[in-house]
Design a protein around this motif. Sequence first.
Motif, mmCIF file in Angstrom:
data_model
loop_
_atom_site.group_PDB
_atom_site.id
_atom_site.type_symbol
_atom_site.label_atom_id
_atom_site.label_comp_id
_atom_site.label_asym_id
_atom_site.label_seq_id
_atom_site.Cartn_x
_atom_site.Cartn_y
_atom_site.Cartn_z
ATOM 1 N N CYS A 94 46.264 37.546 37.813
ATOM 2 C CA CYS A 94 46.826 38.562 38.711
ATOM 3 C C CYS A 94 47.823 37.926 39.679
ATOM 4 O O CYS A 94 47.729 36.737 39.968
ATOM 5 C CB CYS A 94 45.712 39.231 39.516
ATOM 6 N N LEU A 95 48.722 38.732 40.191
ATOM 7 C CA LEU A 95 49.674 38.258 41.184
ATOM 8 C C LEU A 95 48.967 37.966 42.497
ATOM 9 O O LEU A 95 49.102 36.899 43.072
ATOM 10 C CB LEU A 95 50.790 39.279 41.387
ATOM 11 N N GLU A 96 48.192 38.944 42.952
ATOM 12 C CA GLU A 96 47.438 38.823 44.193
ATOM 13 C C GLU A 96 46.368 39.904 44.195
ATOM 14 O O GLU A 96 46.360 40.774 43.331
ATOM 15 C CB GLU A 96 48.353 38.983 45.404
ATOM 16 N N GLU A 97 45.471 39.834 45.145
ATOM 17 C CA GLU A 97 44.472 40.890 45.259
ATOM 18 C C GLU A 97 45.170 42.147 45.749
ATOM 19 O O GLU A 97 45.777 42.156 46.804
ATOM 20 C CB GLU A 97 43.362 40.480 46.222
ATOM 21 N N GLU A 98 45.103 43.200 44.946
ATOM 22 C CA GLU A 98 45.784 44.447 45.276
ATOM 23 C C GLU A 98 44.764 45.577 45.353
ATOM 24 O O GLU A 98 43.854 45.662 44.530
ATOM 25 C CB GLU A 98 46.824 44.784 44.208
ATOM 26 N N LEU A 99 44.939 46.457 46.315
ATOM 27 C CA LEU A 99 44.022 47.578 46.476
ATOM 28 C C LEU A 99 43.978 48.470 45.246
ATOM 29 O O LEU A 99 42.930 49.016 44.918
ATOM 30 C CB LEU A 99 44.399 48.406 47.710
ATOM 31 N N GLN A 100 45.093 48.598 44.533
ATOM 32 C CA GLN A 100 45.113 49.474 43.367
ATOM 33 C C GLN A 100 44.167 48.993 42.268
ATOM 34 O O GLN A 100 43.754 49.766 41.413
ATOM 35 C CB GLN A 100 46.526 49.630 42.821
ATOM 36 N N PHE A 101 43.801 47.702 42.275
ATOM 37 C CA PHE A 101 42.898 47.148 41.271
ATOM 38 C C PHE A 101 41.520 46.810 41.847
ATOM 39 O O PHE A 101 40.743 46.107 41.214
ATOM 40 C CB PHE A 101 43.503 45.889 40.643
ATOM 41 N N GLU A 102 41.220 47.317 43.032
ATOM 42 C CA GLU A 102 39.974 46.958 43.710
ATOM 43 C C GLU A 102 38.740 47.270 42.859
ATOM 44 O O GLU A 102 37.841 46.434 42.729
ATOM 45 C CB GLU A 102 39.891 47.686 45.052
ATOM 46 N N LEU A 103 38.669 48.445 42.269
ATOM 47 C CA LEU A 103 37.511 48.829 41.466
ATOM 48 C C LEU A 103 37.396 47.956 40.216
ATOM 49 O O LEU A 103 36.303 47.476 39.891
ATOM 50 C CB LEU A 103 37.575 50.305 41.076
ATOM 51 N N GLU A 104 38.496 47.714 39.528
ATOM 52 C CA GLU A 104 38.472 46.894 38.319
ATOM 53 C C GLU A 104 38.017 45.467 38.614
ATOM 54 O O GLU A 104 37.241 44.884 37.856
ATOM 55 C CB GLU A 104 39.852 46.873 37.645
ATOM 56 N N ILE A 105 38.487 44.919 39.727
ATOM 57 C CA ILE A 105 38.085 43.558 40.116
ATOM 58 C C ILE A 105 36.603 43.535 40.484
ATOM 59 O O ILE A 105 35.881 42.598 40.128
ATOM 60 C CB ILE A 105 38.957 43.029 41.280
ATOM 61 N N GLU A 106 36.119 44.551 41.165
ATOM 62 C CA GLU A 106 34.702 44.615 41.530
ATOM 63 C C GLU A 106 33.822 44.672 40.287
ATOM 64 O O GLU A 106 32.796 43.991 40.208
ATOM 65 C CB GLU A 106 34.421 45.814 42.431
ATOM 66 N N VAL A 107 34.212 45.474 39.307
ATOM 67 C CA VAL A 107 33.442 45.563 38.063
ATOM 68 C C VAL A 107 33.394 44.204 37.378
ATOM 69 O O VAL A 107 32.324 43.740 36.968
ATOM 70 C CB VAL A 107 34.031 46.638 37.112
ATOM 71 N N ILE A 108 34.536 43.541 37.264
ATOM 72 C CA ILE A 108 34.552 42.249 36.570
ATOM 73 C C ILE A 108 33.797 41.192 37.367
ATOM 74 O O ILE A 108 33.151 40.321 36.789
ATOM 75 C CB ILE A 108 35.989 41.821 36.209
ATOM 76 N N ASN A 109 33.832 41.260 38.691
ATOM 77 C CA ASN A 109 33.055 40.315 39.506
ATOM 78 C C ASN A 109 31.562 40.494 39.284
ATOM 79 O O ASN A 109 30.815 39.515 39.272
ATOM 80 C CB ASN A 109 33.405 40.455 40.989
ATOM 81 N N ILE A 138 33.771 34.348 32.630
ATOM 82 C CA ILE A 138 34.736 35.287 33.202
ATOM 83 C C ILE A 138 35.377 34.632 34.419
ATOM 84 O O ILE A 138 34.673 34.119 35.288
ATOM 85 C CB ILE A 138 34.066 36.611 33.614
ATOM 86 N N GLN A 139 36.705 34.657 34.462
ATOM 87 C CA GLN A 139 37.422 34.076 35.588
ATOM 88 C C GLN A 139 38.556 35.005 36.003
ATOM 89 O O GLN A 139 39.176 35.657 35.158
ATOM 90 C CB GLN A 139 37.989 32.713 35.219
ATOM 91 N N VAL A 140 38.803 35.043 37.300
ATOM 92 C CA VAL A 140 39.908 35.818 37.863
ATOM 93 C C VAL A 140 40.787 34.846 38.648
ATOM 94 O O VAL A 140 40.295 34.125 39.515
ATOM 95 C CB VAL A 140 39.403 36.947 38.781
ATOM 96 N N PHE A 141 42.079 34.827 38.332
ATOM 97 C CA PHE A 141 43.025 33.945 38.999
ATOM 98 C C PHE A 141 44.098 34.776 39.697
ATOM 99 O O PHE A 141 44.526 35.800 39.176
ATOM 100 C CB PHE A 141 43.712 33.020 37.986
ATOM 101 N N PHE A 142 44.533 34.284 40.855
ATOM 102 C CA PHE A 142 45.588 34.950 41.619
ATOM 103 C C PHE A 142 46.741 33.965 41.796
ATOM 104 O O PHE A 142 46.553 32.865 42.328
ATOM 105 C CB PHE A 142 45.070 35.424 42.981
ATOM 106 N N LEU A 143 47.930 34.367 41.358
ATOM 107 C CA LEU A 143 49.102 33.496 41.410
ATOM 108 C C LEU A 143 49.437 33.092 42.839
ATOM 109 O O LEU A 143 49.862 31.960 43.074
ATOM 110 C CB LEU A 143 50.297 34.193 40.756
ATOM 111 N N ASN A 144 49.211 33.990 43.798
ATOM 112 C CA ASN A 144 49.538 33.646 45.182
ATOM 113 C C ASN A 144 48.584 32.598 45.760
ATOM 114 O O ASN A 144 48.859 32.028 46.800
ATOM 115 C CB ASN A 144 49.585 34.889 46.070
ATOM 116 N N GLU A 145 47.473 32.326 45.064
ATOM 117 C CA GLU A 145 46.542 31.282 45.511
ATOM 118 C C GLU A 145 46.810 29.942 44.842
ATOM 119 O O GLU A 145 46.675 28.897 45.464
ATOM 120 C CB GLU A 145 45.101 31.714 45.235
#
Length: 108
Positions: free
Chosen positions: A8-23, A44-51
Amino acid sequence: MINLKYFCLEEELQFELEIEVINQLASEEFKQAYLDLNGIKIEIQVFFLNESEVPFKAHENVYALIKQKGKDILPIVTLNDKIIKKNALLNNDEIEEIFGIGIDAQID
């Protein structure tokens, strides 16, 4: 082995539910229960480009696509190192298909 990665580019509110499910699926409790019931390990891993760019560069197919199409192609989802989705995260139906489970997400 199910190896699912979100780029992902960064944590975005539009994907909040999807990220919560995968977490929730990435929790040690779920991974152990899934292994016990199905005999299949999950990573399962989630990466943010801004990090950090490091995980993006480590996955040549993802990094090449970003170089070719730009950051607007994000988010990218890979399953066992194969790109399965671009410009969006997995929805519940897609996650259910991958894991063979039902998902019921509540929004408060």
